[in-house]
Design an enzyme around this catalytic site. Structure first.
Site, PDB file in Angstrom:
ATOM      1  CB  ALA A 113      34.243  30.931  43.315  1.00  0.00           C
ATOM      2  CG  ASP A 114      32.139  35.800  41.724  1.00  0.00           C
ATOM      3  OD1 ASP A 114      33.041  35.484  40.924  1.00  0.00           O
ATOM      4  OD2 ASP A 114      30.952  35.942  41.384  1.00  0.00           O
TER       5      ASP A 114
END
Length: 394
Positions: A174-175
């Site tokens: 996600a990052d």
């Protein structure tokens, strides 16, 4: 940096207020492509890369997490809560192309550095923000890190094995997705400005949106057919699409679904009985008898070590691969062939091996300068951006 070739983003200046992972990953991509990225840290900052300021690993006394995400950048310390710091910042904005932050929505407003205020100093500025859930919607002020986003945007529900607990992807996907999508958005805004002469642009990115956007076809399965995917294990598409153990305890993956690769697999396994079995005659019947087929293939693969199987599979063109740990992956011949692990001279002494940049482009020579120590460029950069302004004011 000694390259004589022009880099794609040469002449672009980015003021980088980001921290932790998603933000610095975004701006490192821009720096690698030639942008001048000036990393702005608060007084007393340790880079903000580990909770509580604890460095899990160090190199030459510096945090390796910070080193891995900040090559090709410059670093200054600036107190944006002070009048003096804000004055310097606005001098820099006037001469910059991009202001980027990955704070929680509302933080830049509290500092008096919101888009409307910043663009008064530069009516062409690209003002990009990346946060967990974005600047609009009911969850805009919620704190959110990679784990939270993977959970709420369905990634964890599809990771792991059936009947097991939900699992986080091994990579902070996600990052990383948020960083990559933000870099693309910034590049699009730069292109629009330069091609069409548009004014200031505000970019609002979120980790949630970025991660969710990486689930395109499963989402279409749901919206068109009501299908809700569950844990995918190591495969999910076919009995011969996934991970299998070999005689030496190592693992490999097979990516066999269609008939031609199925025929090649049976040849490599020296298993004509599988090819002749009516239960396994087509992709559809193989899926119907998943448990029996996986068991049969696994029993055969346990008779030889991985290296021997991979030699056979590669020779016949069976879609397959070794399940490598990171050390094995970095020793892969493609890594050296494509310069994906590079020696970067380090400002603290010696060299540090870092992953290279995946962009290959004719006329673009990759260069890798040391990550700066926090604040090492403060005096020089402040003098650069404020001296001319002071002289003009006199």
């Amino acid at each position: 940096m000694t390259s004589t070739a022009r880099r794609p983003l040469e002449g672009i200046t980015v003021l980088d207020l980001s921290w932790h992972l998603a933000g610095p990953y975004c701006t490192m991509a821009l720096a690698d492509l030639g942008a001048r990225v000036i990393k702005i840290e608060r007084p007393g900052a340790n880079g903000g890369y580990d909770p509580g300021g604890v460095a899990r690993f160090e190199f030459q006394g510096d945090d390796v997490h910070y080193i891995a995400l900040n090559r090709n950048k410059e670093s200054i310390i600036l107190d944006l809560k002070s009048e003096e710091g804000r004055e310097v910042f606005f001098h820099m904005v006037a001469q910059a192309d991009v202001v980027f932050n990955n704070f929680r929505p509302g933080t830049m407003q509290k500092l008096g550095l919101d888009f409307e205020t910043v663009k008064t100093a530069n009516d062409k500025i690209i003002y990009a923000s990346l946060s967990a859930f974005g600047a609009t919607g009911p969850d805009t002020t919620r704190p959110g890190v990679d784990l939270v986003i993977q959970a709420e945007s369905a990634g964890m529900s599809m990771t792991g094995y059936k009947d097991g607990p939900p699992a986080r992807a091994g990579l902070p996907i996600a990052d990383l997705a948020g960083g990559m999508w933000s870099a693309m958005a910034i590049l699009a805004a730069i292109r629009e400005r330069d091609a069409f002469g548009t004014g200031a642009r505000e970019i609002d990115m979120s980790l949630f949106d970025s991660h969710l956007s990486m689930i395109p076809y499963f989402s279409a399965y749901l919206t068109t057919n009501g299908f809700v995917p569950g844990p995918q294990g190591s495969g999910g598409h076919s009995p011969t699409y996934g991970a299998f153990e070999t005689a030496d305890g190592s693992w490999l993956v097979l990516a066999v679904i269609d008939q031609k690769p199925w025929n090649l697999l049976c040849e490599a396994l020296e298993a004509p009985q599988l090819l002749e079995d009516p239960r396994f005659a087509s992709a559809g019947t193989r899926i119907e008898h998943t448990e029996d087929l996986r068991k049969a293939v696994q029993e055969i693969l346990l008779t030889k070590p991985r290296a021997e199987w991979m030699t056979k599979f590669r020779g016949l063109g069976v879609p397959s691969g070794s399940v490598n740990d990171l050390r094995e992956a970095l020793d892969h011949p493609q890594v050296a062939a494509r310069d994906m692990l590079v020696d970067v001279p380090y400002v603290g002494g010696g060299t540090v091996k870092l992953l290279g940049n995946p962009v290959n482009m004719s006329g673009f020579e990759k260069t890798f300068a040391s990550p700066p120590r926090i604040g090492q460029d403060t005096d020089r950069i402040i003098a650069e951006f404020t001296t001319g302004a002071k002289e003009n004011a006199q």
